[in-house]
Design a protein around this motif. Sequence first.
Motif, PDB file in Angstrom:
ATOM      1  N   LYS A 294       0.826  -1.211   0.000  1.00 20.47           N
ATOM      2  CA  LYS A 294       0.000   0.000   0.000  1.00 20.47           C
ATOM      3  C   LYS A 294       0.866   1.268   0.000  1.00 20.47           C
ATOM      4  O   LYS A 294       0.658   2.168  -0.806  1.00 20.47           O
ATOM      5  N   SER A 295       1.815   1.294   0.938  1.00 23.29           N
ATOM      6  CA  SER A 295       2.675   2.484   1.014  1.00 23.29           C
ATOM      7  C   SER A 295       3.520   2.622  -0.251  1.00 23.29           C
ATOM      8  O   SER A 295       3.715   3.731  -0.753  1.00 23.29           O
ATOM      9  N   THR A 296       3.983   1.490  -0.755  1.00 22.77           N
ATOM     10  CA  THR A 296       4.798   1.537  -1.972  1.00 22.77           C
ATOM     11  C   THR A 296       4.013   2.184  -3.116  1.00 22.77           C
ATOM     12  O   THR A 296       4.534   3.041  -3.831  1.00 22.77           O
TER      13      THR A 296
ATOM     14  N   MET B 155      -2.349  10.179   1.797  1.00 22.29           N
ATOM     15  CA  MET B 155      -2.303  10.031   3.247  1.00 22.29           C
ATOM     16  C   MET B 155      -2.004   8.580   3.616  1.00 22.29           C
ATOM     17  O   MET B 155      -2.757   7.681   3.265  1.00 22.29           O
ATOM     18  N   ASP B 156      -0.864   8.373   4.309  1.00 24.17           N
ATOM     19  CA  ASP B 156      -0.451   7.017   4.667  1.00 24.17           C
ATOM     20  C   ASP B 156      -0.684   6.785   6.157  1.00 24.17           C
ATOM     21  O   ASP B 156       0.123   7.191   6.984  1.00 24.17           O
ATOM     22  N   GLU B 157      -1.814   6.186   6.495  1.00 23.90           N
ATOM     23  CA  GLU B 157      -2.203   5.922   7.889  1.00 23.90           C
ATOM     24  C   GLU B 157      -2.064   7.171   8.763  1.00 23.90           C
ATOM     25  O   GLU B 157      -1.421   7.120   9.823  1.00 23.90           O
ATOM     26  N   PRO B 158      -2.653   8.276   8.327  1.00 18.99           N
ATOM     27  CA  PRO B 158      -2.380   9.537   9.026  1.00 18.99           C
ATOM     28  C   PRO B 158      -2.899   9.580  10.454  1.00 18.99           C
ATOM     29  O   PRO B 158      -2.394  10.341  11.267  1.00 18.99           O
TER      30      PRO B 158
END
Length: 280
Positions: free
Chosen positions: A46-48, A158-161
Motif C-alpha cells: 500500500k505504502s509503496t 495520506m499514509d495511515e495519518p
Amino acid sequence: MYVTIDGIEKSFNNENKEQVKVLDDIDIDLEKGSFVSIVGPSGCGKSTLLYMIAGLVQADKGNIRIAGNEVRKPGPDRVVVFQEAGLFPWLTVLENVKYGLLLKKMPKQEAEAKAIDMLKMVHLSNYIHSYPHQLSGGMKQRVSIARALVMEPDILLMDEPFSALDEQTRMVLHKELMEIWKKTKVTIFFVTHNIREAVLLSEKVIVFGTRPGKVKEIIPVPTTTDGVLPDSVTLHTEQRILAILEEEIEKVLKEEMGDDYSFTTNHLHRNDSGDMGSHI
Ligand SMILES: Nc1ncnc2c1ncn2[C@@H]1O[C@H](COP(=O)(O)OP(=O)(O)OP(=O)(O)O)[C@@H](O)[C@H]1O
Ligand SMILES: [Mg+2]
C-alpha cells in the motif's frame, strides 16, 4: 480519468538478496476530487503504491498518469501526510506551515496569511506560536495536514495519518478531514488499516490482497444526500470488506506463523475500533 494507475509491477530485494514481487498488475483509476481508501494486509504494498503516486518510488513495469502526464518524480501537485507528523521541532506551528511556501519564494506576508487561514481550517488558530512539543498528537497531525494543504496540492496522499491517535481524536480529525475535502475538493488517496475509517471517509475502498499486492476488489461506499450513512449500511460495507480480507489475512498468518497459526485464529475478529490489529 484524472489519475490512471496502469499495469504497475514492483519488486524489491529481500535480506537474502532475492527478488520479491510486491505489487503485481495494479490497475486503478481515480476521478478528480474523489476520496479513495486502500486497505489490505500488512506488507501488501500500500505504502509503496502511495510513494509511486508521489513520485518517490519508480515502478518496474506500468505507469501512473495524472491528467495525462506520466509521474516520474515528486511534484507540487502531490503532497504526502504520514503517520508521524514530522514537524520541524525548532519551528513554531505557523513557521512549520509557512515553510514550504517560503521555499517556493512566496512573499512573506502572503505566506503568513495563507498559513494562518489554513491553521484556522484545522482549528489551531490559538496555537500558531506554539512549538510542536507543546502539542498533543492530534494537534501535531492537524499541523501536518495544514502544512500539506497550504501548498494547494491537487492530490493529498495520506499514509495511515490517524493510526497513532486515540479513538476520540481520530473521530474529530475524521470530521475535519471531511470538511476540508468538501471545501477544497482535493483528490484524496488514503491508506489505512482501519476498515471503519475507510468506510466512513471514502467513496470507494480498494481492497488489496497479498502477496504480491493485487487489487482484490473495489467496494463502493453507498452515499446519502445528507452525507450521513445509517449504521447498518456502514456495518454491512465493513463486513463485506472484512470477508474479502479474512482470506488474505489467514494467508499471511499461516505464512508467518506456520504451526502456531491455529492459536491466533480466534483473534481474527474486528475489535471495537474497526482495527484488525497489526496484520492488515
Ligand atoms: N525500499 C525497499 N526495499 C526493500 N523492500 C521494501 C522497500 N520498500 C518496501 N519494501 C517491502 O515491500 C513490501 C511492501 O511494503 P509496503 O510498505 O508498501 O507495505 P504496506 O502495505 O504499506 O504495509 P503496512 O500495512 O505494514 O504499512 C514489504 O515486504 C516491504 O518490506
Ligand atoms: Mg504502509
